[in-house]
Design a protein around this motif. Structure first.
Motif, PDB file in Angstrom:
ATOM      1  N   SER A   1       0.834  -1.196   0.000  1.00 30.89           N
ATOM      2  CA  SER A   1       0.000   0.000   0.000  1.00 30.89           C
ATOM      3  C   SER A   1       0.870   1.248   0.000  1.00 30.89           C
ATOM      4  O   SER A   1       1.936   1.273   0.612  1.00 30.89           O
ATOM      5  N   THR A   2       0.424   2.288  -0.688  1.00 34.38           N
ATOM      6  CA  THR A   2       1.210   3.517  -0.807  1.00 34.38           C
ATOM      7  C   THR A   2       1.524   4.140   0.553  1.00 34.38           C
ATOM      8  O   THR A   2       2.588   4.719   0.737  1.00 34.38           O
ATOM      9  N   LYS A   3       0.627   4.008   1.506  1.00 35.19           N
ATOM     10  CA  LYS A   3       0.868   4.610   2.817  1.00 35.19           C
ATOM     11  C   LYS A   3       1.918   3.841   3.614  1.00 35.19           C
ATOM     12  O   LYS A   3       2.408   4.333   4.631  1.00 35.19           O
ATOM     13  N   HIS A   4       2.251   2.621   3.166  1.00 33.04           N
ATOM     14  CA  HIS A   4       3.256   1.809   3.863  1.00 33.04           C
ATOM     15  C   HIS A   4       4.600   1.800   3.153  1.00 33.04           C
ATOM     16  O   HIS A   4       5.535   1.147   3.633  1.00 33.04           O
ATOM     17  N   ARG A   5       4.715   2.482   2.038  1.00 32.10           N
ATOM     18  CA  ARG A   5       5.946   2.411   1.247  1.00 32.10           C
ATOM     19  C   ARG A   5       7.161   2.928   2.013  1.00 32.10           C
ATOM     20  O   ARG A   5       8.248   2.349   1.943  1.00 32.10           O
ATOM     21  N   LYS A   6       6.994   4.004   2.755  1.00 35.88           N
ATOM     22  CA  LYS A   6       8.138   4.589   3.452  1.00 35.88           C
ATOM     23  C   LYS A   6       8.684   3.653   4.510  1.00 35.88           C
ATOM     24  O   LYS A   6       9.903   3.456   4.619  1.00 35.88           O
ATOM     25  N   ILE A   7       7.793   3.044   5.293  1.00 35.29           N
ATOM     26  CA  ILE A   7       8.258   2.154   6.348  1.00 35.29           C
ATOM     27  C   ILE A   7       8.870   0.887   5.769  1.00 35.29           C
ATOM     28  O   ILE A   7       9.839   0.339   6.307  1.00 35.29           O
ATOM     29  N   VAL A   8       8.323   0.413   4.625  1.00 38.75           N
ATOM     30  CA  VAL A   8       8.914  -0.752   3.960  1.00 38.75           C
ATOM     31  C   VAL A   8      10.329  -0.427   3.501  1.00 38.75           C
ATOM     32  O   VAL A   8      11.253  -1.247   3.639  1.00 38.75           O
ATOM     33  N   ARG A   9      10.516   0.763   2.952  1.00 39.77           N
ATOM     34  CA  ARG A   9      11.837   1.177   2.493  1.00 39.77           C
ATOM     35  C   ARG A   9      12.818   1.269   3.658  1.00 39.77           C
ATOM     36  O   ARG A   9      13.960   0.792   3.564  1.00 39.77           O
ATOM     37  N   ILE A  10      12.391   1.844   4.780  1.00 37.01           N
ATOM     38  CA  ILE A  10      13.273   1.992   5.933  1.00 37.01           C
ATOM     39  C   ILE A  10      13.666   0.631   6.501  1.00 37.01           C
ATOM     40  O   ILE A  10      14.843   0.366   6.792  1.00 37.01           O
ATOM     41  N   PHE A  11      12.673  -0.258   6.651  1.00 38.46           N
ATOM     42  CA  PHE A  11      12.963  -1.588   7.184  1.00 38.46           C
ATOM     43  C   PHE A  11      13.911  -2.345   6.259  1.00 38.46           C
ATOM     44  O   PHE A  11      14.833  -3.029   6.712  1.00 38.46           O
ATOM     45  N   GLY A  12      13.677  -2.261   4.965  1.00 41.63           N
ATOM     46  CA  GLY A  12      14.537  -2.959   4.014  1.00 41.63           C
ATOM     47  C   GLY A  12      15.960  -2.424   4.032  1.00 41.63           C
ATOM     48  O   GLY A  12      16.924  -3.200   3.981  1.00 41.63           O
ATOM     49  N   GLN A  13      16.110  -1.117   4.119  1.00 42.36           N
ATOM     50  CA  GLN A  13      17.447  -0.516   4.121  1.00 42.36           C
ATOM     51  C   GLN A  13      18.242  -0.909   5.367  1.00 42.36           C
ATOM     52  O   GLN A  13      19.411  -1.292   5.282  1.00 42.36           O
ATOM     53  N   ILE A  14      17.600  -0.825   6.533  1.00 42.37           N
ATOM     54  CA  ILE A  14      18.290  -1.222   7.767  1.00 42.37           C
ATOM     55  C   ILE A  14      18.612  -2.713   7.734  1.00 42.37           C
ATOM     56  O   ILE A  14      19.711  -3.140   8.130  1.00 42.37           O
ATOM     57  N   GLY A  15      17.658  -3.519   7.277  1.00 39.78           N
ATOM     58  CA  GLY A  15      17.865  -4.963   7.225  1.00 39.78           C
ATOM     59  C   GLY A  15      19.015  -5.367   6.329  1.00 39.78           C
ATOM     60  O   GLY A  15      19.805  -6.259   6.679  1.00 39.78           O
ATOM     61  N   PHE A  16      19.147  -4.716   5.170  1.00 40.51           N
ATOM     62  CA  PHE A  16      20.239  -5.058   4.261  1.00 40.51           C
ATOM     63  C   PHE A  16      21.596  -4.669   4.854  1.00 40.51           C
ATOM     64  O   PHE A  16      22.593  -5.352   4.601  1.00 40.51           O
TER      65      PHE A  16
END
Length: 423
Positions: free
Chosen positions: A70-85
């Motif tokens: 969902s568009t409203k969740h894109r930012k948090i998905v990006r942050i979680f993915g960046q920290i995780g990588f």
């Protein structure tokens, strides 16, 4: 021309101008029809307005999802993915360092020497004087974000491609990230235990004296070893496909044709290929160790299964050379994984840029992940245009109604005059 990871509207600027030029002509035609006493155009305007509002509502509902998120969740998905990588890259980089130190015969803190595995990496971090436990806490948080991102990717089907079959989408964008998430849950479990343990207890947690030798004592255990061996064979093939085919490149910003620094793209892509080769080599060694255990059950000792399978090659010159190549490759993969925090698209786009779910370019066909400020400006412009369009439609409708009312009054006056003249 700007390359987009999603399907944009194919309407050209020339076509938009033609459509905008047709609007005044249509209004003129409507006025002529009203002057002739034809009111059917009013019904058409009303029905067209209702249909437009309905289409906009349907478009809004269908375009809430971008890459399965969902568009409203894109930012948090990006942050979680960046920290995780970043956390994932640290783990693989440390494993590479442990392999190189094992080949050179150097010692590492907290008896992590000879334990070239994620558990060994956690031992090494935890053994750093003064900051070992804080580092383990930070690593646990980082891997937890990676787990959440991977499971979110699995549940939402990020990256599912319309050109792929349902089976391929399921295995690649549902099952694969789910299994990966489970693996890192186990790693995070090891870290959580080590945070509250003494150095001696940490070494026991990082070891595995029972698996896989204990599994070879029963038919069910042997079947389990075979399944694990097959799973690592599949993992090996997957890594080598990424290495040779470069399937990971489509997930990176460096895949854009207009990426400004071509040399930078070449470095990133080459690092990725080397890293995936090294991972494939590790998976292959673990799979071979599983099959060897089926034939000759030998306990892994005070180190993990991954470390035991890697150390088994450290017996001759050829094996040591191969381990050096793998160690350097894992260090490169660690750097590559950390660089994904900048280069990778979040959420994962479909390779062909044709989302499985249909309209996924976002409302108005823009991609807010490419340029947040530009996306915000574009969204404001679109809202303003929609509001102006509705207001123009209302003004036209009022003008039509006023013109029709005047026309009816004129017709009534004419009829009254005729009745007076010819009673």
């Amino acid at each position: 021309m700007r390359f987009s990871p999603f399907k944009f509207s194919k309407r050209s600027i020339h076509e938009e101008n033609e459509i905008s030029n047709e609007k005044p002509q249509q209004a003129t035609t409507d006025n002529v029809d009203l002057e002739r006493g034809d009111t059917s155009s009013l019904d058409n305007v009303s029905s067209d307005s209702d249909a437009s509002d309905q289409n906009q509502q349907e478009q809004k509902e269908r375009s809430r999802w971008i890459g399965g998120v969902s568009t409203k969740h894109r930012k948090i998905v990006r942050i979680f993915g960046q920290i995780g990588f970043c956390a994932k890259g640290m783990v693989y980089g440390i494993i590479g360092v442990l392999i190189l130190t094992n080949v050179s015969g150097q010692e590492t803190p907290n008896n992590s020497t000879g334990n070239e595995s994620p558990q060994g990496a956690f031992l090494l971090l935890g053994g750093i004087p003064g900051i070992g436990r804080p580092l383990l806490i930070v690593m646990a948080i980082g891997l937890l974000t990676y787990i959440i991102w991977r499971l979110w990717e699995s549940f939402t089907g990020q990256g599912s491609d319309a050109s792929f079959s349902k089976k391929k989408n399921f295995f690649r964008y549902r099952l694969s990230p789910f299994v990966s998430g489970l693996v890192y849950i186990a790693y995070t479990y090891y870290i959580m235990k080590m945070i509250f343990e003494t150095p001696e207890q940490q070494q026991l947690t990082a070891s595995n004296k029972q698996f896989p030798a204990s599994w070879a004592n029963s038919k069910i255990g042997m079947a389990g070893l075979g399944i694990v061996g097959i799973a690592f064979i599949i993992g090996t093939i997957t890594q080598l496909i990424n290495c040779i085919g470069g399937g990971f490149i489509s997930d990176l910003r460096t895949s854009e044709p207009d990426f400004p620094r071509k040399w930078e793209a070449v470095i990133v892509h080459t690092a990725g290929r080397i890293g995936f080769f090294a991972r494939g080599a590790v998976f292959c060694m673990v799979s071979a160790f599983m099959w060897k255990t089926l034939k000759d059950p030998v306990p892994s000792g005070n180190v993990s299964v991954v470390a035991k399978s890697i150390s088994s090659l450290n017996t001759n010159g050829g094996g040591k050379f191969f381990l050096v190549v793998v160690g350097v490759g894992l260090v490169i993969y660690g750097v590559f994984a950390i660089s994904n925090a900048y280069y990778k698209y979040f959420p994962t786009p479909p390779p062909s840029r044709q989302p499985e779910r249909g309209v996924e370019a976002g409302e108005g066909h823009y991609d807010p992940d490419r340029n947040p400020q530009e996306a915000a400006d574009e969204q404001k412009r679109m809202k303003k245009e929609k509001k102006q369009s509705r207001q123009d439609a209302k003004d036209r409708l009022k003008a039509h109604e006023s013109h029709l009312s005047n026309l009816r009054k004129s017709m009534q006056q004419s009829a009254a005059s005729e009745n007076q003249m010819f009673p």
